[in-house]
Design an enzyme around this catalytic site. Structure first.
Site, PDB file in Angstrom:
ATOM      1  N   HIS A 105       1.512   4.434  -2.991  1.00  0.00           N
ATOM      2  CA  HIS A 105       1.611   5.878  -3.029  1.00  0.00           C
ATOM      3  C   HIS A 105       2.549   6.590  -3.583  1.00  0.00           C
ATOM      4  CE1 HIS A 105      -1.844   6.836  -0.239  1.00  0.00           C
ATOM      5  NE2 HIS A 105      -1.581   5.986   0.644  1.00  0.00           N
ATOM      6  N   GLU A 111      -6.274   7.159  -0.705  1.00  0.00           N
ATOM      7  CA  GLU A 111      -6.285   6.142  -0.134  1.00  0.00           C
ATOM      8  C   GLU A 111      -6.917   4.854  -0.676  1.00  0.00           C
ATOM      9  OE1 GLU A 111      -4.624   5.276   2.842  1.00  0.00           O
ATOM     10  OE2 GLU A 111      -3.751   7.474   2.448  1.00  0.00           O
ATOM     11  N   HIS A 161       0.535  -1.244   0.134  1.00  0.00           N
ATOM     12  CA  HIS A 161       0.174   0.028   0.045  1.00  0.00           C
ATOM     13  C   HIS A 161       1.117   1.174   0.020  1.00  0.00           C
ATOM     14  CE1 HIS A 161      -3.179   2.800   1.388  1.00  0.00           C
ATOM     15  NE2 HIS A 161      -2.285   3.115   2.018  1.00  0.00           N
ATOM     16  N   GLU A 162       1.618   1.322   0.836  1.00  0.00           N
ATOM     17  CA  GLU A 162       2.894   2.408   0.785  1.00  0.00           C
ATOM     18  C   GLU A 162       3.330   2.598  -0.347  1.00  0.00           C
ATOM     19  OE1 GLU A 162       1.944   4.598   3.119  1.00  0.00           O
ATOM     20  OE2 GLU A 162       1.146   3.152   4.410  1.00  0.00           O
TER      21      GLU A 162
END
Length: 313
Positions: A134, A205, A130-131
């Protein structure tokens, strides 16, 4: 669709800035405020990552100090087609993580000790993916642009407050409501900018969840992690984040002691909505708790639940 929504929100924020600037100071006032805000945010763009990591007491780890965690991030970065980011660990009991850096070539991912104690290996991989999403989506750049425009609106609002309280002079010609209108603009404009910032953060997100699930190739890993994080962040306060709430939007889970609802004043979507979307990606039923996948490149170390190996040991 999320990219389109983000673009529309940025356009709306820009339009709000233009309208406020023209009402208060005409074209000259608008340009001055923008330049002032841009100068502050350019500094933040080049230095915010190192400043944030220092503020959080993050310690960089490598193949010697945390070989399994670093190896995991390296493999995920390869899956994402990204350069290897720096990896940090933060001594904080609240389970959380964030990414920072102005571009993929100058990026870092950080996880708290609380996250690594709470999650199993597959779930940690989901969070790191997930990071990395980003970073891949350049969300830090998007939020920098947003902060620049919002900062300019705040600067104009401060000018409007003084002008409304002490007399706007010729600037009242640009505002048909006079001094009262100046004060209203000073109050409502920053609020509107904040709402748009939060909406953009929530949109990013959702997109990071989607791309992160594709990077780790198992949406249920991230869904299971979010399910645990939702409980963990509410049970354990993050005093560092409470003292500086402006960085709350950077974390995978809202670190503040607030209600995790998907509303106008939340920097994050509700966890239940995020988990539901991930379960839909995985083709899993929408009821019951999220469960991690049974197989994958890191699942072997998690089979024996009596002794769970950790990538930081």
């Amino acid at each position: 669709m999320n990219y389109v929504r983000t673009g529309l929100l940025l356009a709306g924020l820009t339009a709000l800035f233009g309208a406020v600037g023209m009402m208060i100071g005409g074209q000259q006032g608008m340009i001055i405020a923008l330049l002032f805000a841009a100068a502050m945010n350019v500094f933040a763009y080049w230095n915010a990552d190192s400043m944030l990591l220092r503020m959080r007491g993050a310690k960089q780890v490598d193949d010697r100090t945390a070989p399994e965690l670093v190896s995991m991030v390296r493999e995920l970065a390869q899956n994402a087609g990204l350069p290897m980011p720096k990896v940090y660990v933060i001594d904080n009991p609240q389970p959380n993580a964030f990414a920072t850096g102005r571009n993929p070539e100058n990026a870092a991912v950080a996880a708290t000790s609380g996250l690594m104690q709470l999650l199993d290996r597959n779930e940690i991989a989901g969070v790191m993916a997930h990071e990395l999403a980003h970073i891949k989506n350049r969300d830090t750049l998007t939020m920098t642009i947003t902060a620049t425009i919002a900062g300019a609106i705040s600067a104009l609002a401060n000018f409007a407050m003084f002008a409304g309280m002490f007399g706007g002079g010729r600037n009242e010609n640009n505002n048909p409501l006079g001094g009262v209108g100046m004060i209203l603009v000073a109050i409502l404009a920053p609020l509107g900018a904040m709402l748009v910032q939060m909406a953009i953060s929530r949109t990013r997100e959702y997109e990071a969840d989607k791309i992160g699930a594709e990077i780790c190739r198992h949406p249920m890993w991230l869904a299971s992690a979010l399910n645990k994080l939702d409980k963990g962040v509410h049970a354990i306060p993050n005093m560092d984040a409470e003292r500086n709430p402006a960085t709350a939007h950077m974390y995978i889970a809202n670190p503040l002691s607030g209600k995790g609802v998907d509303n106008l004043f939340s920097t994050h979507p509700s966890m239940s909505n995020r988990i539901a979307k991930l379960r839909e990606m995985a083709g899993a039923p929408q009821s019951g708790a999220a469960a991690p996948a049974k197989s994958g490149p890191w699942s072997g170390a998690a089979k024996d639940r009596r002794v769970r190996r950790r990538p930081w040991n």
